[in-house]
Design a protein around this motif. Structure first.
Motif, PDB file in Angstrom:
ATOM      1  N   GLU A 151       0.806  -1.225   0.000  1.00  0.00           N
ATOM      2  CA  GLU A 151       0.000   0.000   0.000  1.00  0.00           C
ATOM      3  C   GLU A 151       0.838   1.274   0.000  1.00  0.00           C
ATOM      4  N   TYR A 152       2.142   1.149  -0.047  1.00  0.00           N
ATOM      5  CA  TYR A 152       2.990   2.342  -0.067  1.00  0.00           C
ATOM      6  C   TYR A 152       2.869   3.023  -1.431  1.00  0.00           C
ATOM      7  N   GLY A 153       2.671   4.334  -1.403  1.00  0.00           N
ATOM      8  CA  GLY A 153       2.476   5.061  -2.656  1.00  0.00           C
ATOM      9  C   GLY A 153       3.778   5.552  -3.245  1.00  0.00           C
ATOM     10  N   PHE A 154       4.169   5.013  -4.373  1.00  0.00           N
ATOM     11  CA  PHE A 154       5.290   5.598  -5.093  1.00  0.00           C
ATOM     12  C   PHE A 154       5.031   5.419  -6.583  1.00  0.00           C
ATOM     13  N   GLN A 155       5.627   6.319  -7.338  1.00  0.00           N
ATOM     14  CA  GLN A 155       5.329   6.350  -8.768  1.00  0.00           C
ATOM     15  C   GLN A 155       6.199   5.340  -9.494  1.00  0.00           C
ATOM     16  N   LYS A 156       5.559   4.310 -10.056  1.00  0.00           N
ATOM     17  CA  LYS A 156       6.328   3.302 -10.802  1.00  0.00           C
ATOM     18  C   LYS A 156       6.537   3.779 -12.234  1.00  0.00           C
TER      19      LYS A 156
ATOM     20  N   ASN B  22       5.465  14.922 -15.217  1.00  0.00           N
ATOM     21  CA  ASN B  22       5.443  14.500 -13.817  1.00  0.00           C
ATOM     22  C   ASN B  22       5.502  15.695 -12.871  1.00  0.00           C
ATOM     23  N   LYS B  25       2.019  17.175 -12.796  1.00  0.00           N
ATOM     24  CA  LYS B  25       1.128  16.310 -12.002  1.00  0.00           C
ATOM     25  C   LYS B  25       1.433  16.441 -10.510  1.00  0.00           C
ATOM     26  N   THR B  71      -5.049   4.942   2.532  1.00  0.00           N
ATOM     27  CA  THR B  71      -4.083   3.846   2.422  1.00  0.00           C
ATOM     28  C   THR B  71      -4.766   2.509   2.681  1.00  0.00           C
ATOM     29  N   GLY B  74      -6.760   1.256  -0.062  1.00  0.00           N
ATOM     30  CA  GLY B  74      -6.001   0.996  -1.288  1.00  0.00           C
ATOM     31  C   GLY B  74      -6.036   2.130  -2.301  1.00  0.00           C
ATOM     32  N   TYR B  76      -4.490   5.332  -1.795  1.00  0.00           N
ATOM     33  CA  TYR B  76      -3.364   6.258  -1.778  1.00  0.00           C
ATOM     34  C   TYR B  76      -2.307   5.902  -2.817  1.00  0.00           C
ATOM     35  N   LYS B  77      -2.099   4.599  -3.039  1.00  0.00           N
ATOM     36  CA  LYS B  77      -1.084   4.212  -4.018  1.00  0.00           C
ATOM     37  C   LYS B  77      -1.491   4.650  -5.428  1.00  0.00           C
ATOM     38  N   ALA B  80      -0.679   8.245  -5.640  1.00  0.00           N
ATOM     39  CA  ALA B  80       0.778   8.395  -5.741  1.00  0.00           C
ATOM     40  C   ALA B  80       1.286   8.044  -7.141  1.00  0.00           C
ATOM     41  N   GLN B  81       0.652   7.072  -7.781  1.00  0.00           N
ATOM     42  CA  GLN B  81       1.082   6.712  -9.136  1.00  0.00           C
ATOM     43  C   GLN B  81       0.880   7.897 -10.070  1.00  0.00           C
ATOM     44  N   PHE B  82      -0.189   8.678  -9.799  1.00  0.00           N
ATOM     45  CA  PHE B  82      -0.427   9.879 -10.603  1.00  0.00           C
ATOM     46  C   PHE B  82       0.444  11.037 -10.115  1.00  0.00           C
ATOM     47  N   GLY B  83       0.440  11.263  -8.818  1.00  0.00           N
ATOM     48  CA  GLY B  83       1.018  12.484  -8.279  1.00  0.00           C
ATOM     49  C   GLY B  83       2.506  12.465  -7.984  1.00  0.00           C
ATOM     50  N   GLY B  84       3.089  11.268  -7.825  1.00  0.00           N
ATOM     51  CA  GLY B  84       4.517  11.185  -7.534  1.00  0.00           C
ATOM     52  C   GLY B  84       4.896  11.961  -6.283  1.00  0.00           C
TER      53      GLY B  84
END
Lengths: 340, 151
Positions: A151-156, B22, B25, B71, B74, B76-77, B80-84
């Motif tokens: 669940e950790y948010g990071f940009q892949k 990026n 975003k 989080t 499910g 927040y990820k 984060a994929q969008f916002g970095g």
């Protein structure tokens, strides 16, 4: 001996049956899902932890493969498999519950073919009448092992790959006509081109795939055109391009439908999964469903399975080491077989 | 193909990170998160007895609570994929790092699992945050003592 690291199986061990169990993400997103034998609606498969779910996947895929072969666990002689969790505990626990003599194999995501080659050897020398061989991975269990909490948010980045939740197992027996048989295997060397990005594994693995590919074809005296399919394990979109580029520069014709990659195709090219799938279960799931059934139906007469594996650990990566990679190849033939 | 030629080919084929996109975003995502934070801060100042100085703590707590829910569900990820960096740098990113680790290690028990691993990712933020605060305070103290600036 044919060539260094190349084994030719004169007795032609057979894959009598093969089965795949896969998770909910695969059920929803994989174009292969209708060919999988069991699909779960929950990542935990009714277990308490991801690791227990991983073990359950392995046990279920073994049971399914045995059922399809019309056998029971008491008919099996060996279990040969592996996964990516620390010390391969899911495989170890699954082996404990089957009670079978067990060899745990760690070839990372290349375990599907290394297990198949090992099983073929056991059968070839007359040590077994039925070997269960396969590989598995569970997304949540593997991500935490190699990367961050799920669940950790990071940009892949676009070159990242998605670890599959799937287990694929084959029941390998002495030669029986009417089933795909194993005629040659090439044990991969460990190839390290100095790549260090764990989010670009396809690029790290492509040179290993090419090394094994060339060695296998040279030993067999074949050309790519002799195969109906040449399918790599989990190179993904980036690694596949690099592998084909290497092959074409070496003079091989790389165009056409015979060139496939299980990882690239696994989620149908959906960009939500970046460059495609990875994980030990990825190649196992495609080889033991789609490729196997196409062989049974006669669409493929000769197939080259080349599962690729990145042999890194979170420790080696954090210490700045490069990513050593390997690729094990297994050649399957249907029917005619005798040929060469 | 030798290593060098391969490395060139690899860089050519691997998609480039769209840095400009990026950044935009991240700016939008971070901006939205901070605007929400500002709104919450005004809420505490308007409806409760907080001043601009004291509203910070309940605001941060609220933002982390929201990050915790996102989080856990499910979401927040995906943000984060969008916002970095836009979702990683605000306090919600810090919350996500702690909470995701806590969820992940729940199966190993509360002490060695949750307690021992909660700061696995966020720990370095605290270590370097405290250390840089110390260095900045030290510089300021010296400057004040020398009479260059006042408190």
């Amino acid at each position: 001996m044919v060539a260094r690291g190349v084994i030719r199986f004169g007795n032609r061990p057979t894959i009598r049956a093969a089965a795949v169990a896969a998770g909910p993400t695969e059920k929803k997103n994989s174009p292969f899902s209708h060919q999988f034998d069991r699909l779960y609606d929950s990542d935990l498969i009714g277990q308490k932890t991801n690791e227990q779910a991983h073990r359950q996947l392995i046990e279920d895929a073994c049971d399914l493969a045995l059922n399809k072969a019309g056998k029971t666990i008491s008919d099996a002689d060996y279990l040969v498999c592996g996964d990516l969790v620390n010390e391969m505990t899911p495989s170890n626990f699954a082996a404990a519950s089957t009670g079978l003599p067990y060899v745990g194999l760690f070839s990372a995501c290349a375990t599907s073919t290394s297990a198949l080659a090992y099983a073929a050897l056991l059968t070839e020398v007359g040590a077994a009448s039925l070997v269960l061989a396969g590989a598995a991975s569970h997304h949540s269990a593997i991500e935490r092992q190699f990367r961050y909490p799920v669940e950790y948010g990071f940009q892949k980045p676009q070159n990242a790959q998605w670890t599959v939740t799937a287990a694929g197992f084959a029941a390998v027996t002495p030669h029986e006509p009417g089933y795909p048989s194993i005629c040659q295997a090439t044990v991969g060397r460990v190839v390290d081109y100095g790549l260090t990005d764990p989010l670009n594994m396809g690029a790290a693995m492509a040179p290993a795939a090419f090394d094994t590919f060339r060695r296998h074809l040279e030993a067999a005296g074949t050309e790519p055109e002799d195969y109906d399919v040449i399918i790599t394990g989990d190179l993904g979109a980036i690694g596949t391009q690099l592998f084909r580029k290497m092959a074409s520069e070496a003079g091989y014709a790389v165009e056409g439908e015979r060139w496939r990659d299980a990882g690239k195709e696994f989620y149908g090219g959906d960009p939500a999964f970046f460059a495609g799938a990875s994980g030990a279960g990825c190649s196992a799931a495609v080889y033991f469903s789609d490729v196997y059934s196409r062989m049974m139906e006669g669409e493929y007469r000769r197939a080259l399975l080349m599962a690729t594996g990145a042999l890194l650990s979170p420790l080696s990566f954090q210490q700045g080491e490069s990513i050593p990679c390997t690729c094990h190849a297994v050649e399957l033939v249907m029917g005619e077989g005798e040929g060469r | 193909m030798d290593r060098q030629a391969y490395s060139q080919l690899e860089q050519q084929i691997t998609p480039k990170t769209p840095i400009a996109l990026n950044l935009v975003k991240a700016f939008v995502t971070g901006g939205i998160i901070c605007t929400i934070g500002q709104g919450i801060m005004y809420f505490y100042m308007y409806f409760f007895d907080f001043t601009e100085r004291t509203a910070g703590n309940p605001t941060v707590a609220t933002m982390i609570f929201i990050a915790m829910l996102l989080t856990g569900f499910g979401k927040y990820k995906r943000i984060a994929q969008f916002g970095g960096a836009g979702s990683a740098v605000p306090v919600t990113g810090f919350g996500n790092a702690m909470i995701s680790a806590a969820i992940e290690h729940r199966t190993e028990g509360y002490v060695l699992g949750v307690g021992g691993n909660m700061f696995k990712l966020a720990g370095s933020v605290i270590v370097f945050g405290v250390f840089s605060a110390f260095v900045v305070a030290l510089i300021k103290t010296i400057l004040v003592k020398l009479g260059v600036v006042g408190w």
